[in-house]
Design a protein around this motif. Sequence first.
Motif, PDB file in Angstrom:
ATOM      1  N   TYR A 123       0.800  -1.228   0.000  1.00 41.53           N
ATOM      2  CA  TYR A 123       0.000   0.000   0.000  1.00 41.53           C
ATOM      3  C   TYR A 123       0.832   1.278   0.000  1.00 41.53           C
ATOM      4  O   TYR A 123       0.480   2.274   0.624  1.00 41.53           O
ATOM      5  CB  TYR A 123      -0.952  -0.015   1.207  1.00 41.53           C
ATOM      6  N   TYR A 124       1.928   1.277  -0.723  1.00 36.74           N
ATOM      7  CA  TYR A 124       2.739   2.483  -0.856  1.00 36.74           C
ATOM      8  C   TYR A 124       1.944   3.552  -1.607  1.00 36.74           C
ATOM      9  O   TYR A 124       1.424   3.322  -2.691  1.00 36.74           O
ATOM     10  CB  TYR A 124       4.032   2.145  -1.608  1.00 36.74           C
ATOM     11  N   HIS A 125       1.822   4.744  -0.999  1.00 40.46           N
ATOM     12  CA  HIS A 125       1.058   5.867  -1.576  1.00 40.46           C
ATOM     13  C   HIS A 125      -0.358   5.429  -1.960  1.00 40.46           C
ATOM     14  O   HIS A 125      -0.859   5.746  -3.037  1.00 40.46           O
ATOM     15  CB  HIS A 125       1.793   6.475  -2.770  1.00 40.46           C
ATOM     16  N   HIS A 126      -0.999   4.734  -1.047  1.00 39.51           N
ATOM     17  CA  HIS A 126      -2.284   4.088  -1.278  1.00 39.51           C
ATOM     18  C   HIS A 126      -3.221   4.450  -0.127  1.00 39.51           C
ATOM     19  O   HIS A 126      -2.779   4.647   1.002  1.00 39.51           O
ATOM     20  CB  HIS A 126      -2.046   2.574  -1.342  1.00 39.51           C
ATOM     21  N   VAL A 127      -4.505   4.487  -0.413  1.00 43.33           N
ATOM     22  CA  VAL A 127      -5.459   4.851   0.639  1.00 43.33           C
ATOM     23  C   VAL A 127      -5.557   3.797   1.739  1.00 43.33           C
ATOM     24  O   VAL A 127      -6.051   4.088   2.843  1.00 43.33           O
ATOM     25  CB  VAL A 127      -6.864   5.124   0.056  1.00 43.33           C
ATOM     26  N   ASP A 128      -5.077   2.595   1.473  1.00 40.75           N
ATOM     27  CA  ASP A 128      -5.130   1.548   2.489  1.00 40.75           C
ATOM     28  C   ASP A 128      -3.871   1.480   3.359  1.00 40.75           C
ATOM     29  O   ASP A 128      -3.701   0.528   4.125  1.00 40.75           O
ATOM     30  CB  ASP A 128      -5.360   0.182   1.833  1.00 40.75           C
ATOM     31  N   ASP A 129      -3.019   2.477   3.262  1.00 42.47           N
ATOM     32  CA  ASP A 129      -1.885   2.572   4.182  1.00 42.47           C
ATOM     33  C   ASP A 129      -2.412   3.118   5.505  1.00 42.47           C
ATOM     34  O   ASP A 129      -2.207   4.279   5.855  1.00 42.47           O
ATOM     35  CB  ASP A 129      -0.785   3.462   3.593  1.00 42.47           C
ATOM     36  N   GLU A 130      -3.092   2.256   6.237  1.00 36.91           N
ATOM     37  CA  GLU A 130      -3.815   2.632   7.456  1.00 36.91           C
ATOM     38  C   GLU A 130      -3.200   1.946   8.663  1.00 36.91           C
ATOM     39  O   GLU A 130      -2.476   0.959   8.549  1.00 36.91           O
ATOM     40  CB  GLU A 130      -5.283   2.210   7.333  1.00 36.91           C
ATOM     41  N   ILE A 131      -3.532   2.435   9.847  1.00 34.22           N
ATOM     42  CA  ILE A 131      -2.967   1.878  11.073  1.00 34.22           C
ATOM     43  C   ILE A 131      -3.316   0.409  11.235  1.00 34.22           C
ATOM     44  O   ILE A 131      -2.541  -0.365  11.794  1.00 34.22           O
ATOM     45  CB  ILE A 131      -3.395   2.691  12.313  1.00 34.22           C
ATOM     46  N   GLY A 132      -4.448  -0.035  10.700  1.00 34.20           N
ATOM     47  CA  GLY A 132      -4.819  -1.438  10.797  1.00 34.20           C
ATOM     48  C   GLY A 132      -3.863  -2.378  10.094  1.00 34.20           C
ATOM     49  O   GLY A 132      -3.846  -3.586  10.371  1.00 34.20           O
ATOM     50  N   GLU A 133      -3.057  -1.844   9.177  1.00 40.53           N
ATOM     51  CA  GLU A 133      -2.069  -2.654   8.469  1.00 40.53           C
ATOM     52  C   GLU A 133      -0.730  -2.720   9.206  1.00 40.53           C
ATOM     53  O   GLU A 133       0.166  -3.452   8.795  1.00 40.53           O
ATOM     54  CB  GLU A 133      -1.822  -2.085   7.063  1.00 40.53           C
ATOM     55  N   MET A 134      -0.584  -1.961  10.292  1.00 36.65           N
ATOM     56  CA  MET A 134       0.684  -1.915  11.004  1.00 36.65           C
ATOM     57  C   MET A 134       0.794  -3.055  12.014  1.00 36.65           C
ATOM     58  O   MET A 134      -0.173  -3.404  12.679  1.00 36.65           O
ATOM     59  CB  MET A 134       0.838  -0.577  11.744  1.00 36.65           C
ATOM     60  N   ASP A 135       1.979  -3.611  12.117  1.00 35.04           N
ATOM     61  CA  ASP A 135       2.281  -4.640  13.107  1.00 35.04           C
ATOM     62  C   ASP A 135       2.940  -3.949  14.302  1.00 35.04           C
ATOM     63  O   ASP A 135       4.152  -3.724  14.324  1.00 35.04           O
ATOM     64  CB  ASP A 135       3.213  -5.681  12.497  1.00 35.04           C
ATOM     65  N   LEU A 136       2.125  -3.598  15.271  1.00 31.55           N
ATOM     66  CA  LEU A 136       2.621  -2.810  16.396  1.00 31.55           C
ATOM     67  C   LEU A 136       3.600  -3.589  17.266  1.00 31.55           C
ATOM     68  O   LEU A 136       4.526  -3.007  17.844  1.00 31.55           O
ATOM     69  CB  LEU A 136       1.436  -2.299  17.225  1.00 31.55           C
ATOM     70  N   SER A 137       3.415  -4.902  17.373  1.00 28.88           N
ATOM     71  CA  SER A 137       4.366  -5.704  18.144  1.00 28.88           C
ATOM     72  C   SER A 137       5.750  -5.651  17.511  1.00 28.88           C
ATOM     73  O   SER A 137       6.765  -5.555  18.202  1.00 28.88           O
ATOM     74  CB  SER A 137       3.882  -7.148  18.228  1.00 28.88           C
ATOM     75  N   HIS A 138       5.771  -5.705  16.193  1.00 33.04           N
ATOM     76  CA  HIS A 138       7.041  -5.570  15.466  1.00 33.04           C
ATOM     77  C   HIS A 138       7.667  -4.203  15.742  1.00 33.04           C
ATOM     78  O   HIS A 138       8.888  -4.108  15.978  1.00 33.04           O
ATOM     79  CB  HIS A 138       6.772  -5.744  13.975  1.00 33.04           C
ATOM     80  N   MET A 139       6.881  -3.154  15.731  1.00 34.75           N
ATOM     81  CA  MET A 139       7.410  -1.818  15.978  1.00 34.75           C
ATOM     82  C   MET A 139       7.977  -1.698  17.390  1.00 34.75           C
ATOM     83  O   MET A 139       9.034  -1.087  17.597  1.00 34.75           O
ATOM     84  CB  MET A 139       6.337  -0.768  15.728  1.00 34.75           C
ATOM     85  N   VAL A 140       7.284  -2.270  18.362  1.00 38.57           N
ATOM     86  CA  VAL A 140       7.800  -2.293  19.736  1.00 38.57           C
ATOM     87  C   VAL A 140       9.175  -2.952  19.765  1.00 38.57           C
ATOM     88  O   VAL A 140      10.117  -2.450  20.384  1.00 38.57           O
ATOM     89  CB  VAL A 140       6.830  -3.040  20.674  1.00 38.57           C
ATOM     90  N   TYR A 141       9.277  -4.063  19.078  1.00 39.99           N
ATOM     91  CA  TYR A 141      10.524  -4.822  19.077  1.00 39.99           C
ATOM     92  C   TYR A 141      11.654  -4.028  18.434  1.00 39.99           C
ATOM     93  O   TYR A 141      12.763  -3.930  18.978  1.00 39.99           O
ATOM     94  CB  TYR A 141      10.297  -6.143  18.338  1.00 39.99           C
ATOM     95  N   VAL A 142      11.388  -3.424  17.268  1.00 37.38           N
ATOM     96  CA  VAL A 142      12.412  -2.641  16.566  1.00 37.38           C
ATOM     97  C   VAL A 142      12.907  -1.495  17.448  1.00 37.38           C
ATOM     98  O   VAL A 142      14.125  -1.309  17.638  1.00 37.38           O
ATOM     99  CB  VAL A 142      11.867  -2.084  15.234  1.00 37.38           C
ATOM    100  N   ILE A 143      11.989  -0.728  17.990  1.00 36.67           N
ATOM    101  CA  ILE A 143      12.363   0.466  18.758  1.00 36.67           C
ATOM    102  C   ILE A 143      13.160   0.090  19.996  1.00 36.67           C
ATOM    103  O   ILE A 143      14.185   0.708  20.314  1.00 36.67           O
ATOM    104  CB  ILE A 143      11.107   1.284  19.105  1.00 36.67           C
ATOM    105  N   ASN A 144      12.727  -0.954  20.699  1.00 35.75           N
ATOM    106  CA  ASN A 144      13.420  -1.345  21.915  1.00 35.75           C
ATOM    107  C   ASN A 144      14.771  -2.009  21.642  1.00 35.75           C
ATOM    108  O   ASN A 144      15.681  -1.933  22.466  1.00 35.75           O
ATOM    109  CB  ASN A 144      12.526  -2.242  22.771  1.00 35.75           C
ATOM    110  N   GLU A 145      14.923  -2.635  20.503  1.00 38.31           N
ATOM    111  CA  GLU A 145      16.225  -3.177  20.126  1.00 38.31           C
ATOM    112  C   GLU A 145      17.215  -2.062  19.798  1.00 38.31           C
ATOM    113  O   GLU A 145      18.415  -2.182  20.061  1.00 38.31           O
ATOM    114  CB  GLU A 145      16.081  -4.090  18.902  1.00 38.31           C
ATOM    115  N   ILE A 146      16.706  -0.984  19.226  1.00 35.73           N
ATOM    116  CA  ILE A 146      17.573   0.096  18.729  1.00 35.73           C
ATOM    117  C   ILE A 146      18.049   1.029  19.848  1.00 35.73           C
ATOM    118  O   ILE A 146      19.138   1.613  19.771  1.00 35.73           O
ATOM    119  CB  ILE A 146      16.820   0.901  17.644  1.00 35.73           C
ATOM    120  N   ILE A 147      17.284   1.174  20.911  1.00 35.65           N
ATOM    121  CA  ILE A 147      17.614   2.132  21.966  1.00 35.65           C
ATOM    122  C   ILE A 147      19.052   1.970  22.480  1.00 35.65           C
ATOM    123  O   ILE A 147      19.796   2.955  22.559  1.00 35.65           O
ATOM    124  CB  ILE A 147      16.591   2.075  23.118  1.00 35.65           C
TER     125      ILE A 147
END
Length: 330
Positions: free
Chosen positions: A289-313
């Motif tokens: 959904y690059y530059h697409h109307v369906d690039d919505e929060i429902g498509e995000m994997d929040l657990s993955h984001m938690v993991y990425v951010i906490n690994e990077i700190i």
Amino acid sequence: MKKIWLIALALVLSCCRSSTDVLRPEKVFEDAKGSNEKIKSGAIGSYESIKNSLNFLASDALKGRKTGSPEIEEAANFIEGIFKEYNLKPYFESYKDTLSNLKIPAYNVVGYLEGNDSDLKKEFIIIGAHYDHIGFAEKINNDTIANGANDNASGTSAVLELAKYFGQNKKTKRSLLFVLFAAEEMGLLGSKHLAKKLKERELDLYAMVNFEMIGVPLKGKDYLAYVTGYEKSNMAAKFNEYTDKNTIGFLPSAKENLLFQRSDNYPFYKEFKVPSQTICTFDFTNFDYYHHVDDEIGEMDLSHMVYVINEIIPAFEKMANAPTKEIKLD
């Protein structure tokens, strides 16, 4: 397994948890049967904290955050509010730095944390992402708003979590600039403006690390994220050393598609000739959904984001506190 399920260790996550808490990597592990409810705390770097930013930035109310719109001004105000709340100061006269290379009103939002070492604080690390998007896109199912959840509310949310963490802890020897760029979608105009302005001021820039499209996990890789321009510096190797894991890898398609030149890291590389790279988890196969109307929060994997951010700190902590500039151009 499509999602990375995480649970917190050691401490009970409760509503009375201090705002200075953070889900650190050593408290996080993969559990295929885990529950997202376990990480829905108010902690910095938590599911709830990240989701709050995504919910605002990728909401229909912001109409795709097009540069120059009233709605992106609301996004800038939101970012400024977080900077104020977490003890970041304006680097310029105000948090909003007006772009000099665009006729319509547009602002980067810049927060500043001064380092605590008398010598090393003269060196700066920029942590950035673009917070603008394209506004509207082709109508699908009566929807025309290109919400830009992955592109790039996800990267913006990562920068905000890092700003919260370092703003609360204030434990870096080097100075940090947290920057959310406008007008990336118009040709990297926000980062071009700031890179030129800081170069003219003779800023001692150690490195620039940019976040772009980290909302969904890579598939079939033995690393968590990749950096663009992998071969241009030892940044990936040092981040892996700092995290003691294979956190950052090389994505051949990123090089083939010239991603190093296509995001807000590039103007800083051109102006300063220092390590300036983008951390990303979009690999051309894992998000449709690059530059697409369906690039919505429902498509995000929040657990993955938690993991990425906490690994990077911890990588940023070690980078900001190393006695010498350990990340260098190859």
